[in-house]
Motif scaffolding. Structure first.
Motif, PDB file in Angstrom:
ATOM      1  N   ILE A   1       0.838  -1.207   0.000  1.00 53.07           N
ATOM      2  CA  ILE A   1       0.000   0.000   0.000  1.00 53.07           C
ATOM      3  C   ILE A   1       0.871   1.254   0.000  1.00 53.07           C
ATOM      4  O   ILE A   1       0.552   2.246  -0.647  1.00 53.07           O
ATOM      5  N   VAL A   2       1.998   1.201   0.709  1.00 52.88           N
ATOM      6  CA  VAL A   2       2.916   2.341   0.709  1.00 52.88           C
ATOM      7  C   VAL A   2       3.516   2.504  -0.679  1.00 52.88           C
ATOM      8  O   VAL A   2       3.607   3.615  -1.204  1.00 52.88           O
ATOM      9  N   GLN A   3       3.902   1.406  -1.318  1.00 49.01           N
ATOM     10  CA  GLN A   3       4.463   1.481  -2.669  1.00 49.01           C
ATOM     11  C   GLN A   3       3.429   2.011  -3.659  1.00 49.01           C
ATOM     12  O   GLN A   3       3.740   2.819  -4.528  1.00 49.01           O
ATOM     13  N   GLN A   4       2.180   1.586  -3.531  1.00 46.79           N
ATOM     14  CA  GLN A   4       1.124   2.085  -4.411  1.00 46.79           C
ATOM     15  C   GLN A   4       0.958   3.592  -4.244  1.00 46.79           C
ATOM     16  O   GLN A   4       0.791   4.324  -5.216  1.00 46.79           O
ATOM     17  N   CYS A   5       1.032   4.052  -3.009  1.00 44.90           N
ATOM     18  CA  CYS A   5       0.908   5.489  -2.741  1.00 44.90           C
ATOM     19  C   CYS A   5       2.064   6.251  -3.395  1.00 44.90           C
ATOM     20  O   CYS A   5       1.851   7.273  -4.039  1.00 44.90           O
ATOM     21  N   VAL A   6       3.276   5.736  -3.241  1.00 43.68           N
ATOM     22  CA  VAL A   6       4.439   6.373  -3.856  1.00 43.68           C
ATOM     23  C   VAL A   6       4.262   6.423  -5.368  1.00 43.68           C
ATOM     24  O   VAL A   6       4.499   7.452  -6.000  1.00 43.68           O
ATOM     25  N   ASN A   7       3.813   5.313  -5.954  1.00 45.31           N
ATOM     26  CA  ASN A   7       3.618   5.261  -7.406  1.00 45.31           C
ATOM     27  C   ASN A   7       2.570   6.268  -7.871  1.00 45.31           C
ATOM     28  O   ASN A   7       2.738   6.941  -8.875  1.00 45.31           O
ATOM     29  N   ARG A   8       1.462   6.373  -7.138  1.00 43.72           N
ATOM     30  CA  ARG A   8       0.358   7.259  -7.531  1.00 43.72           C
ATOM     31  C   ARG A   8       0.703   8.723  -7.324  1.00 43.72           C
ATOM     32  O   ARG A   8       0.339   9.571  -8.122  1.00 43.72           O
ATOM     33  N   MET A   9       1.351   9.043  -6.216  1.00 46.10           N
ATOM     34  CA  MET A   9       1.570  10.442  -5.865  1.00 46.10           C
ATOM     35  C   MET A   9       2.862  11.000  -6.446  1.00 46.10           C
ATOM     36  O   MET A   9       3.027  12.203  -6.528  1.00 46.10           O
TER      37      MET A   9
END
Length: 116
Positions: free
Chosen positions: A10-18
């Motif tokens: 979930i942290v990696q997804q956030c980094v990817n999206r933001m």
């Protein structure tokens, strides 16, 4: 080219999206607090009392709920929110409630509805 993948998806997804076209950074936010912020930004999932107070911009509640590590990182939280957090995801109780009700970035972009 190496990529710095985070062990928490979930942290990696956030980094990817933001991150977009620039490199996203957590700016000193303690590692253990990142999943809660990532779930908040992506899905509008309410975090614990400390992060709720931070996101609502409630100084006294923030200090009262902070442990020693987070107390030391208050300046980092302020810098992170100002420089990295999605617009409309923090700042007051009203803004917080709107972000939660909208379902974060995913809810606002309609991805949640499209996946159902």
């Amino acid at each position: 080219m190496t990529t710095d993948l985070h062990p928490d998806p979930i942290v990696q997804q956030c980094v990817n999206r933001m991150g977009g076209v620039r490199r996203f950074t957590w700016l000193g936010i303690p590692e253990r607090m990142r999943p809660g912020l990532a779930r908040w930004f992506l899905h509008g999932v309410e975090p614990g009392s400390f992060l709720r107070a931070v996101l609502k911009n409630q100084l006294c509640a923030t200090v009262g709920a902070a442990d020693e590590e987070n107390l030391k990182a208050l300046h980092d939280y302020a810098t992170f929110l100002y420089c990295e957090a999605p617009q409309g995801s923090w700042g007051s109780e009203l803004i917080y409630n709107r972000w939660r009700d909208a379902g974060g970035i995913i809810g606002q972009t309609g991805e949640r509805r499209a996946a159902q």
